[in-house]
Design a protein around this motif. Structure first.
Motif, PDB file in Angstrom:
ATOM      1  N   LEU A  70       0.835  -1.213   0.000  1.00 52.78           N
ATOM      2  CA  LEU A  70       0.000   0.000   0.000  1.00 52.78           C
ATOM      3  C   LEU A  70       0.869   1.262   0.000  1.00 52.78           C
ATOM      4  O   LEU A  70       0.562   2.237  -0.693  1.00 52.78           O
ATOM      5  CB  LEU A  70      -0.915  -0.010   1.226  1.00 52.78           C
ATOM      6  N   LEU A  71       1.951   1.248   0.777  1.00 54.72           N
ATOM      7  CA  LEU A  71       2.812   2.429   0.824  1.00 54.72           C
ATOM      8  C   LEU A  71       3.520   2.648  -0.515  1.00 54.72           C
ATOM      9  O   LEU A  71       3.661   3.784  -0.965  1.00 54.72           O
ATOM     10  CB  LEU A  71       3.846   2.275   1.936  1.00 54.72           C
ATOM     11  N   GLN A 113      13.353  -8.196  -4.441  1.00 58.96           N
ATOM     12  CA  GLN A 113      12.865  -8.270  -5.814  1.00 58.96           C
ATOM     13  C   GLN A 113      11.433  -8.799  -5.861  1.00 58.96           C
ATOM     14  O   GLN A 113      10.593  -8.266  -6.601  1.00 58.96           O
ATOM     15  CB  GLN A 113      13.788  -9.161  -6.644  1.00 58.96           C
ATOM     16  N   GLN A 114      11.130  -9.811  -5.059  1.00 62.84           N
ATOM     17  CA  GLN A 114       9.775 -10.370  -5.056  1.00 62.84           C
ATOM     18  C   GLN A 114       8.781  -9.368  -4.475  1.00 62.84           C
ATOM     19  O   GLN A 114       7.634  -9.274  -4.940  1.00 62.84           O
ATOM     20  CB  GLN A 114       9.739 -11.670  -4.255  1.00 62.84           C
ATOM     21  N   SER A 119       4.207  -5.852  -5.430  1.00 69.29           N
ATOM     22  CA  SER A 119       3.599  -4.518  -5.343  1.00 69.29           C
ATOM     23  C   SER A 119       3.033  -4.090  -6.693  1.00 69.29           C
ATOM     24  O   SER A 119       1.917  -3.565  -6.769  1.00 69.29           O
ATOM     25  CB  SER A 119       4.636  -3.499  -4.864  1.00 69.29           C
ATOM     26  N   MET A 120       3.788  -4.325  -7.756  1.00 71.19           N
ATOM     27  CA  MET A 120       3.322  -3.935  -9.089  1.00 71.19           C
ATOM     28  C   MET A 120       2.104  -4.759  -9.507  1.00 71.19           C
ATOM     29  O   MET A 120       1.130  -4.212 -10.046  1.00 71.19           O
ATOM     30  CB  MET A 120       4.461  -4.102 -10.097  1.00 71.19           C
ATOM     31  N   LEU A 279       0.714  -7.574 -18.015  1.00 68.42           N
ATOM     32  CA  LEU A 279      -0.261  -6.502 -18.225  1.00 68.42           C
ATOM     33  C   LEU A 279      -0.533  -5.757 -16.929  1.00 68.42           C
ATOM     34  O   LEU A 279      -0.667  -4.522 -16.921  1.00 68.42           O
ATOM     35  CB  LEU A 279      -1.560  -7.095 -18.792  1.00 68.42           C
ATOM     36  N   PHE A 280      -0.604  -6.478 -15.808  1.00 66.97           N
ATOM     37  CA  PHE A 280      -0.793  -5.818 -14.517  1.00 66.97           C
ATOM     38  C   PHE A 280       0.410  -4.942 -14.170  1.00 66.97           C
ATOM     39  O   PHE A 280       0.272  -3.836 -13.638  1.00 66.97           O
ATOM     40  CB  PHE A 280      -1.023  -6.865 -13.427  1.00 66.97           C
ATOM     41  N   LYS A 281       1.617  -5.431 -14.483  1.00 64.74           N
ATOM     42  CA  LYS A 281       2.825  -4.631 -14.207  1.00 64.74           C
ATOM     43  C   LYS A 281       2.847  -3.359 -15.055  1.00 64.74           C
ATOM     44  O   LYS A 281       3.219  -2.281 -14.569  1.00 64.74           O
ATOM     45  CB  LYS A 281       4.073  -5.468 -14.481  1.00 64.74           C
TER      46      LYS A 281
END
Length: 576
Positions: A70-71, A113-114, A119-120, A279-281
């Motif tokens: 969220l941050l 990295q994960q 987050s993305m 696509l989400f990234k």
């Protein structure tokens, strides 16, 4: 977007005008990213350094991951229950809590990295879910928020940065920011036109010195400073418009990406992650780009807000009532009005064949020419005691030594062209008396020790010592004096001591020799020694010398009034 973003730092001085320190847009974005990473580093460190053992610790770690997401996304607050539930649902769809065990045993770098990838992906899922709730084939980004439109530029930008529904709030904030800058620019231009009208009146040839008590020097410096303020606001307005264009481009890409996701997902219950996660990234990156633009708008708003006290300080020097009294019945002309009035005047190249003139009818890309003095008339600057009047390119542009000059009237153009080198030198002298003109009129080529704002680095001084370079060489003989190398010379005191000890040790040794039957009569061995001998030397000798003692007798010094003095030398030789 190759244009530089400018951060203005003002110097309140009558002798030197305010100036900005320029910084590129990439530098601002890097600074924003560093601030985000600094804010997230404590949470990230708690997640990557955790060593969970119990079920309660696993639950706490999962909640920390949700807080981190969220941050980083900037979409909502971790204290909002609905936002946390929405993010939790999105995270569980791609990273269920049962996978925490595999996450904990990863290396710290792999964990970081994960976390970034999660987050993305979660941010992209949340954006897609918000758009899907509308049930429209093409999502209207303006309908994703119902926030009201603030009227103040700073509150508008703060609302943009606080909102989880960024695109819609940006659409409402952009007109407010542009109008605010335009309003500030209009006030600054109006003040510059009034100062110019008063100074133009005071520098007329038929003006009487006693008619006005205002110092011309103070008024001229006020004109320079207001013109600089106007130039800075124009830069900020141009940057804001570029920001608007980039935001519109990102919003178009965001809508296209959401549409592509809808076509990919449709009513399917399961979609391959290799197909939908990119696509989400991409959706998350577009949202991050919009947040960056919002931060840049915040920087612009702070700069505009910091420039506001400048006009207030000008009002303390020349109040509106005092300016109206100085103007009396004089007409206040805008820059466009001055250009319109002089548009009928045209240079005829046949009138002055010794110079090259550029006209709108015969020159390609006439409006994009790079003009000297930033489009100010150099003749008026010299002839009217530093008065700044905008030149009109349609009168004719003088090309002298590959540089282009414009003028406020045809008469000014002809007089400047009659001896351009003299006027160029006079402009440089004016700039030496008023250094703020160097940056205002862009006279960096005539003052090589001054760096343009666009080429200055953060923390660099305005005045830079010029770097002079020249080629030089020297040659000497290898041995100017005949060589006399003593190979036995030793400079090291300890080496000399070592040799002395070795020689002293030889005094206690004896030479032994032996001969066998096989070596008999084959070789003679001879040893020779030198007995000690007595030797003496003298380093001192006594010697003496004597000199004669001078004795002189003077006769006739007393007893005679008119007598003559007699001098007798009684010095005796040393040999006597």
């Amino acid at each position: 977007m190759s244009r530089n973003w400018r951060s203005c730092v003002w110097i309140n001085s009558r002798k030197s005008a305010a100036h900005p320190l320029t910084r590129s847009k990439c530098e601002f974005l890097e600074e924003i990213q560093r601030a985000v990473e600094s804010r997230l580093s404590p949470v990230s460190r708690e997640i990557t350094d955790s060593r969970v053992k119990t079920r309660e610790e696993l639950d706490a770690l999962y909640r920390k991951i949700i807080t981190y997401i969220l941050l980083r996304s900037g979409m909502g607050s971790p204290a909002d229950v609905n936002t946390v539930q929405e993010a939790t649902a999105a995270l569980q769809s791609v990273f269920p809590q049962t996978e925490l065990g595999a996450f904990v045993v990863l290396l710290k770098r792999d964990k970081e990295q994960q976390l970034t990838e999660l987050s993305m992906i979660v941010t992209g899922i949340r954006l897609f879910n918000k758009a899907s709730k509308k049930g429209e084939e093409e999502t209207d980004l303006r309908e994703l928020s119902t926030a009201h439109q603030p009227t103040d530029i700073k509150s508008t930008v703060c609302a943009v940065l606080r909102s989880a529904k960024l695109p819609a709030v940006l659409n409402e904030a952009l007109p407010v920011i542009s109008k605010s800058i335009e309003k500030e620019l209009s006030v600054s231009q109006s003040l510059a036109w009034k100062y110019t009208a008063v100074l133009e009146k005071l520098t007329e040839s038929d003006h009487q010195p006693g008619e006005c008590d205002v110092p011309t020097l103070l008024l001229r410096q006020a004109v320079y400073n207001v013109r600089q303020h106007e130039a800075f606001l124009k830069m900020l307005l141009a940057d804001a418009r570029l920001c608007v264009k980039h935001i519109e481009f990102l919003q178009t890409e965001l809508s296209s990406q959401i549409k592509l996701l809808k076509e990919t997902v449709q009513s399917k219950t399961a979609v391959p992650t290799a197909k939908v996660f990119p696509l989400f990234k991409a959706l998350s990156k577009l949202s991050s780009g919009l947040q960056d633009e919002a931060e840049l708008l915040k920087i612009l708003s702070h700069i505009v807000h910091d420039l506001r006290p400048f006009l207030a300080s000008q009002a303390k020097i020349f109040s509106e009532a005092s300016l109206d009294g100085l103007l009396e019945k004089s007409e206040v002309k805008t820059d466009e009005q001055r250009k319109t009035e002089s548009s009928d005047e045209r240079i005829v190249p046949a009138e002055m064949k010794t110079q090259e003139w550029l006209l709108p009818e015969t020159t390609a890309s006439f409006n994009e020419l790079s003009l000297q003095y930033d489009g100010i008339c150099g003749y008026t600057l010299v002839n009217r005691d530093g008065l700044l009047l905008p030149g009109n390119p349609h009168i004719g542009v003088l090309k002298h030594k590959e540089k282009l000059y414009v003028f406020s009237s045809k008469e000014a153009a002809l007089k400047f062209a009659s001896s351009p080198d003299n006027f160029i030198a006079e402009v440089a002298e004016k700039a030496k008396l008023s250094p703020e003109l160097i940056q205002l009129l862009k006279l960096h080529q005539q003052f090589s020790c001054v760096s343009p704002y666009s080429e200055m680095q953060p923390g660099e001084s305005l005045l830079v010592k010029p770097i002079t370079k020249c080629d030089s060489s020297t040659q000497t003989d290898i041995h100017p004096v005949e060589t006399n190398i003593v190979k036995s010379y030793e400079w090291n005191e300890w080496e000399l001591r070592r040799k002395a000890i070795k020689l002293a040790d030889l005094l206690t040794k004896m030479t032994h020799s032996a001969q066998t039957d096989l070596s008999h009569m084959r070789r003679e061995n001879i040893t020779q020694t030198w007995l000690p001998k007595d030797a003496a030397c003298q380093s001192k000798r006594d010697g003496e010398s004597n000199v004669p003692k001078p004795q002189i007798y003077l006769a006739g010094l007393r007893g005679q009034r008119d007598g003559r003095m007699a001098k007798t030398n009684l010095t005796r030789s040393v040999d006597e």
